[in-house]
Enzyme design. Structure first.
Site, PDB file in Angstrom:
ATOM      1  N   TYR A   1       0.810  -1.223   0.000  1.00  0.00           N
ATOM      2  CA  TYR A   1       0.000   0.000   0.000  1.00  0.00           C
ATOM      3  C   TYR A   1       0.843   1.273   0.000  1.00  0.00           C
ATOM      4  CZ  TYR A   1       1.456  -0.306   4.821  1.00  0.00           C
ATOM      5  OH  TYR A   1       2.236  -0.407   5.934  1.00  0.00           O
ATOM      6  N   GLY A   2       2.150   1.149   0.083  1.00  0.00           N
ATOM      7  CA  GLY A   2       2.999   2.324   0.268  1.00  0.00           C
ATOM      8  C   GLY A   2       4.072   2.468  -0.785  1.00  0.00           C
ATOM      9  N   THR A   3       5.309   2.591  -0.330  1.00  0.00           N
ATOM     10  CA  THR A   3       6.423   2.911  -1.225  1.00  0.00           C
ATOM     11  C   THR A   3       6.819   1.758  -2.145  1.00  0.00           C
ATOM     12  OG1 THR A   3       8.138   2.269   0.363  1.00  0.00           O
ATOM     13  CG2 THR A   3       7.349   4.567   0.450  1.00  0.00           C
ATOM     14  N   LEU A   4       6.267   0.566  -1.942  1.00  0.00           N
ATOM     15  CA  LEU A   4       6.572  -0.577  -2.805  1.00  0.00           C
ATOM     16  C   LEU A   4       5.635  -0.686  -4.008  1.00  0.00           C
ATOM     17  CD1 LEU A   4       7.290  -3.204  -0.009  1.00  0.00           C
ATOM     18  CD2 LEU A   4       8.969  -2.262  -1.613  1.00  0.00           C
TER      19      LEU A   4
ATOM     20  N   GLU B   1      11.085  -4.513   5.626  1.00  0.00           N
ATOM     21  CA  GLU B   1      10.046  -3.921   6.479  1.00  0.00           C
ATOM     22  C   GLU B   1      10.363  -4.048   7.969  1.00  0.00           C
ATOM     23  OE1 GLU B   1       7.959  -2.053   5.239  1.00  0.00           O
ATOM     24  OE2 GLU B   1       7.258  -2.773   3.309  1.00  0.00           O
TER      25      GLU B   1
END
Length: 173
Positions: free
Chosen positions: A28-31, A103
């Site tokens: 859901y983020g920087t990936l 992570e």
């Protein structure tokens, strides 16, 4: 001398070759595609990741941007926040180990199961009539008390109009 039939060879390979375990991961983020760490998802030296499509969480969660590096955090507080949009992948064990390390799992994030509602394109790519699936998501229970009070986001974008510039690992001191 006769060779081995195709069916026999195939059956032998199925028995002799180890099966590759694939795990579903929701990012859901920087990936995500187009975000600062997406290159890590497609770097074959980290393992294999197959993009399955887009989805969103069935339950609401607070997705906040926090810390001195403006990192997106999905707080493990089901029922608060918004239904989170992201991408669904199948990853092999090597990529899963890489992502756990990236992570900082289990200290900063924990890999927790989440139920997802699949977008129409994802349902088609999975050749499934199911509209939901389960995957792991990196969420956190280790957050500062004020974080749940922050602005929540449905869809993280490092380059969004929130004005909070994400600091890559290479730029951290």
């Amino acid at each position: 001398m006769r060779g081995i039939s195709g069916a026999t060879l195939y059956a032998t390979l199925l028995i002799c070759l180890p099966s590759i375990q694939m795990t579903r991961i929701f990012v859901y983020g920087t990936l995500k595609t187009g975000q600062p760490n997406y290159f890590r998802m497609v770097d074959k030296s980290n393992g294999a990741a197959k993009f399955l499509g887009t989805a969103r969480t069935v339950k609401k969660y607070p997705l906040v941007i926090a810390g001195e590096y403006n990192i997106p955090f999905l707080l493990n507080i089901p029922g608060d926040g918004q239904r989170i949009r992201g991408e669904l992948y199948e990853v092999d064990d090597k990529m899963l180990a890489f992502l756990d390390d990236f992570e900082s799992c289990p200290t900063m994030y924990q890999r927790t199961p989440v139920k997802l509602e699949l977008d129409a394109d994802t349902e088609e790519s999975l050749s499934s009539e199911e509209s939901t699936t389960e995957a792991f998501v990196y969420s956190t229970t280790a957050y500062k008390p004020e974080w749940p009070k922050r602005t929540t986001y449905e869809n993280y974008d490092a380059y969004g109009d929130h004005g909070l510039v994400y600091v890559n690992r290479e730029g951290r001191h």
